[in-house]
Scaffold this motif. Structure first.
Motif, PDB file in Angstrom:
ATOM      1  N   VAL A   1     -58.502  77.153 -22.480  1.00  0.00           N
ATOM      2  CA  VAL A   1     -59.592  76.197 -22.262  1.00  0.00           C
ATOM      3  C   VAL A   1     -59.634  75.186 -23.414  1.00  0.00           C
ATOM      4  CG1 VAL A   1     -62.102  75.913 -22.120  1.00  0.00           C
ATOM      5  CG2 VAL A   1     -60.988  77.797 -20.895  1.00  0.00           C
ATOM      6  N   LEU A   2     -59.545  75.701 -24.638  1.00  0.00           N
ATOM      7  CA  LEU A   2     -59.628  74.800 -25.797  1.00  0.00           C
ATOM      8  C   LEU A   2     -58.504  73.764 -25.756  1.00  0.00           C
ATOM      9  CD1 LEU A   2     -60.531  77.489 -28.489  1.00  0.00           C
ATOM     10  CD2 LEU A   2     -61.930  75.488 -27.939  1.00  0.00           C
ATOM     11  N   GLN A   3     -57.305  74.208 -25.389  1.00  0.00           N
ATOM     12  CA  GLN A   3     -56.170  73.285 -25.398  1.00  0.00           C
ATOM     13  C   GLN A   3     -56.240  72.302 -24.232  1.00  0.00           C
ATOM     14  OE1 GLN A   3     -53.027  76.188 -25.794  1.00  0.00           O
ATOM     15  NE2 GLN A   3     -53.631  76.573 -27.923  1.00  0.00           N
ATOM     16  N   HIS A   4     -56.610  72.804 -23.071  1.00  0.00           N
ATOM     17  CA  HIS A   4     -56.739  71.919 -21.911  1.00  0.00           C
ATOM     18  C   HIS A   4     -57.810  70.861 -22.189  1.00  0.00           C
ATOM     19  CE1 HIS A   4     -58.054  70.619 -17.889  1.00  0.00           C
ATOM     20  NE2 HIS A   4     -56.807  70.866 -17.517  1.00  0.00           N
ATOM     21  N   HIS A   5     -58.894  71.301 -22.785  1.00  0.00           N
ATOM     22  CA  HIS A   5     -60.005  70.404 -23.112  1.00  0.00           C
ATOM     23  C   HIS A   5     -59.541  69.344 -24.127  1.00  0.00           C
ATOM     24  CE1 HIS A   5     -64.112  69.179 -23.975  1.00  0.00           C
ATOM     25  NE2 HIS A   5     -63.865  69.334 -25.263  1.00  0.00           N
TER      26      HIS A   5
END
Ligand code: PLP
Length: 357
Positions: A134-138
């Motif tokens: 999630v952190l990277q996609h965000h």
């Protein structure tokens, strides 16, 4: 005469201060602040310097915003009413990877706390890999309006348990997640995990955590028995009245369906104007009530009445206390009556007179 549910405001605040000490607390105010009343609780907590609140209901979150324009409000259940979250500046959990991919476009400008599932399995991202995904996609998302990832959180399902290793397991797994993310350079404005039991077990707020997310201790009950009684105080009183005292003989059945059989002649039974319809649990009625400073056994529970076996010193119009700081909710939790919050939630605020003193 009617049974009364009352709270001593000074004692409520005093307890909240004692629980808070110098720590940063996110007060859990769900279910109408454990039935103490949302308006009352927000007002008192704000007075003692608590400005961060959490609940499971969007309706309550909106109401908190109306009561407290500058508070930080965290919604522990995910909802789909994104405009309301934006309008009322309500932070919300991210409950799963699938929710993220389905809704990240709708979550723009909303403050989000990434939830780690851990042993409770009620909600949350399943692993640190999912959190990083999630952190990277965000991070890679180029949209100008995106959700704001401001928090990281979990809930401990075993902090009240001492005979099994599960609290240690969930705590260690969580701390590993927090430490790893921080050591890899991820930053969060808010990190929170601890309910009352964990807050007391850890002697305060865990390392890297910004808040303890405390409920029941703020409402005057100890989450586990070995906490000193005077470190948490109960401001709530629930009481009824003796309507009359009746005498029955050995072998008489009293109450519905043979509820109680008198074991001796001249047994004195006080008829009291509070019952399960007012929220007194059947399990609680296996124990005592406090009349004029002395405990007497409850013998039968009915919808609007109970029988309490008394002596000659008890008369009509005497007060019958089911709960106060001398006969506390947590005492009966530890005797197996039901969880603290279960006893509090059972109270019927439509039939009891509600008073704040
Ligand atoms: C997610 C979450 N956090 C914190 C709390 C507060 O727990 P306690 O009342 O034991 O402090 C609760 C209560 O059930 C909860 O569900």
């Amino acid at each position: 005469m009617t049974a009364i549910w009352s709270v001593d405001t000074a004692s409520f605040c005093d307890n909240a201060k004692r629980v808070k000490q110098n720590n940063t607390i996110m007060a859990v105010v769900k279910n109408n602040a454990y039935h103490y009343g949302l308006e009352f609780a927000i007002e008192q907590f704000s007075k003692i310097g608590i400005d961060t609140f959490s609940t499971t209901s969007l309706k309550e979150a909106v109401r908190i915003r109306e009561l407290s324009p500058n508070a930080t409000i965290f919604l522990m259940n995910a909802v789909y009413d994104f405009d309301t979250l934006r309008e009322y500046r309500i932070h919300m959990t991210l409950p799963s990877l699938s929710y993220y991919y389905e809704h990240f476009n709708n979550l723009y400008d909303i403050s989000i706390h990434l939830e780690y599932e851990n042993l409770l399995h009620r909600s949350g991202l399943k692993s640190i890999d999912e959190i990083k995904e999630v952190l990277q996609h965000h991070h890679q998302n180029q949209q100008s309006h995106k959700m704001n990832i401001v928090g990281l959180w979990t809930h401990f399902g075993y902090a009240d348990e001492f005979d099994v290793p599960d609290y240690q397991i969930e705590r260690d797994a969580w701390l590993e997640v927090v430490d790893t993310l921080i050591s890899e350079g991820y930053m969060f404005e808010m990190i929170h995990a601890q309910n009352s039991a964990s807050y007391y077990r850890e002697n305060g707020v865990l390392n890297h955590h910004t808040h303890a997310r405390v409920g029941i201790a703020l409402y005057g009950s100890r989450p586990y028995q070995s906490i000193a009684k005077d470190s948490i105080q109960q401001s709530l009183t629930v009481k009824g009245n003796v309507i009359q005292v009746r005498e029955v003989s050995k072998g008489d059945y009293c109450g519905y369906s043979f509820a109680y059989e008198a074991t001796k002649d001249h047994t004195k039974l006080a008829v009291v104007d509070i019952g399960y319809g007012d929220g007194i649990l059947k399990t609680r009625a296996k124990h005592e009530a406090l009349i004029n400073g002395k405990r007497y056994p409850i013998r039968a529970l009915m919808m609007s009445h109970m029988f309490v076996e008394v002596d000659d010193s008890i008369h009509a119009r005497d007060e019958v206390i089911l709960y106060n700081n001398d006969i506390r909710v947590d005492e009966y939790t530890f005797k197996g009556v039901g969880a603290n919050s279960e006893q509090l939630s059972a109270m019927n605020h439509h039939s009891l007179i509600k008073e704040y003193r």
